[in-house]
Design a protein around this motif. Structure first.
Motif, short mmCIF file in Angstrom:
data_model
loop_
_atom_site.label_atom_id
_atom_site.label_comp_id
_atom_site.label_asym_id
_atom_site.label_seq_id
_atom_site.Cartn_x
_atom_site.Cartn_y
_atom_site.Cartn_z
N ARG A 61 45.60 48.29 40.26
CA ARG A 61 44.60 47.17 39.96
C ARG A 61 44.37 47.29 41.60
O ARG A 61 45.06 47.43 42.93
N ASP A 83 41.31 46.68 45.65
CA ASP A 83 41.22 46.46 46.14
C ASP A 83 40.20 46.62 46.65
O ASP A 83 40.51 48.20 47.78
N SER A 118 29.14 40.97 42.71
CA SER A 118 29.01 39.51 42.19
C SER A 118 26.88 39.28 42.07
O SER A 118 26.54 38.43 41.05
N TRP A 147 31.49 38.01 33.40
CA TRP A 147 33.17 39.44 34.13
C TRP A 147 33.60 39.52 32.55
O TRP A 147 33.84 40.85 32.67
N CYS A 162 34.53 43.72 31.22
CA CYS A 162 36.39 43.87 30.98
C CYS A 162 36.34 44.28 29.76
O CYS A 162 37.35 44.98 29.22
N ILE A 221 36.69 46.93 39.33
CA ILE A 221 36.71 45.18 40.02
C ILE A 221 35.19 44.60 40.02
O ILE A 221 34.33 45.04 40.22
N ARG A 254 33.12 42.13 43.56
CA ARG A 254 33.26 41.94 44.05
C ARG A 254 32.02 41.59 45.20
O ARG A 254 31.19 41.45 44.67
N VAL A 273 34.59 37.12 47.35
CA VAL A 273 34.50 37.24 45.06
C VAL A 273 35.19 38.02 45.03
O VAL A 273 35.64 39.23 45.89
N GLU A 301 37.56 39.69 42.01
CA GLU A 301 38.27 39.54 40.04
C GLU A 301 38.42 40.88 39.68
O GLU A 301 38.23 41.71 40.03
N HIS A 302 39.16 41.17 38.80
CA HIS A 302 39.92 42.75 38.23
C HIS A 302 40.61 41.92 36.16
O HIS A 302 40.12 41.40 36.08
N CYS A 303 40.62 43.43 35.76
CA CYS A 303 40.52 42.59 34.58
C CYS A 303 41.42 43.08 33.98
O CYS A 303 42.97 43.99 34.69
#
Length: 282
Positions: free
Chosen positions: A48, A50, A242, A249, A253, A263, A265, A278, A280-282
């Motif tokens: 995961r 970032d 975003s 989102w 995914c 991801i 951002r 922001v 988020e991840h799948c």
């Protein structure tokens, strides 16, 4: 480079807990494998990520890959990628280039510096001759060494596609020749080296340079993901933004052809204490 933080320190941080303990995988060019046996650890094929270009911060729970700027420190306990602007000057760094390596800066016919149209505080580096590429490599070796000394696992060089913004002055072949030189110095210092964007290279980019993985921006948005995964398999990190995603989102995914390490951002890649943050991840 589709985006970068409005802050001077532009960074990406990627961290993966699981990863290959070896160097380049079997699909890498034979010459690259022979020259770098057991000297660096490639980006893991799962994890995961970032993307911390707006400044380093404690990664969220479960994050295993973090990319940050070469002036920052790696995120502890993660697979860490170091960001270096390899084909343009960093904002605020032009004076240093003019003092130490003036021949490395691209100029037009009248001698005026050529800047990136989208980032006017970044001057394009001149990749047209072997001598100019050597000057660039010498200057960037300091940044790469800093990445290694600080404990990063990998480095990625931004703006590989600068020839597309040069008004026809630079060429793809010149940029790939510089990329091969930068990959070499990264590998020599124990770092895996990532390609940044530039899906039009296809397999030729990796074969010509020896890149180990890719960091892509908005490959879902621009329908480019297959161009990366066909070459690098699961060693692809994709960052969507975003403000331009144009779909939910959850639907991203749910895509079968997106990279597993995708991801979301915010465009300016701010830190979590900012209301615009922001992640988020799948």
């Amino acid at each position: 480079m589709r985006t970068r933080s409005v802050l001077l320190t532009t960074a990406i941080a990627l961290v993966v807990v699981l990863g290959s303990a070896g160097c380049a995988d079997a699909a890498a060019p034979a010459a690259t494998r022979a020259a770098s046996t057991e000297t660096y650890r490639n980006l893991p094929t799962a994890g995961r990520p970032d993307y911390q270009l707006g400044g380093g911060y404690t990664p969220a729970s479960g994050v295993t890959i973090v990319e940050r700027d070469s002036t920052d420190r790696p995120a502890a306990g993660t697979y860490s990628v170091c960001y270096v602007n390899g084909f343009q000057t960093q904002p605020g760094a032009l004076a240093g280039w003019e003092r130490r390596a003036p021949s490395a800066l691209l100029r037009d016919g009248s001698g005026k510096l050529v800047a990136d149209p989208g980032w006017p505080d970044e001057v394009l580096l001149d990749t047209r001759t072997a001598a100019k590429r050597a000057a660039i490599t010498k200057e960037l070796t300091t940044s790469v060494a800093r990445c290694a000394d600080r404990g990063f696992d990998a480095v990625e060089f931004d703006n590989l596609d600068s020839w597309t913004r040069s008004g026809g002055r630079l060429t793809r072949s010149g940029n790939l020749a510089l990329a091969a030189s930068l990959v070499r110095i990264g590998h020599e210092r124990g770092l895996a080296v990532g390609q940044k964007n530039t899906p039009q290279l296809g397999k030729a980019g990796r074969q010509s340079t020896g890149f180990d993985f890719v960091v892509a921006e908005e490959c879902v948005q621009y329908d480019e993901c297959a161009a990366y995964t066909a070459v690098y398999g699961e060693r692809v990190v994709d960052i969507e933004y975003s403000d331009t995603l144009g779909r939910s989102w959850a639907s991203v995914c749910g895509l079968r052809d997106r990279p597993a390490m995708t991801i979301l951002r915010d465009r300016d890649l701010v830190t979590p204490d900012d209301d615009a943050y922001v992640f988020e991840h799948c």
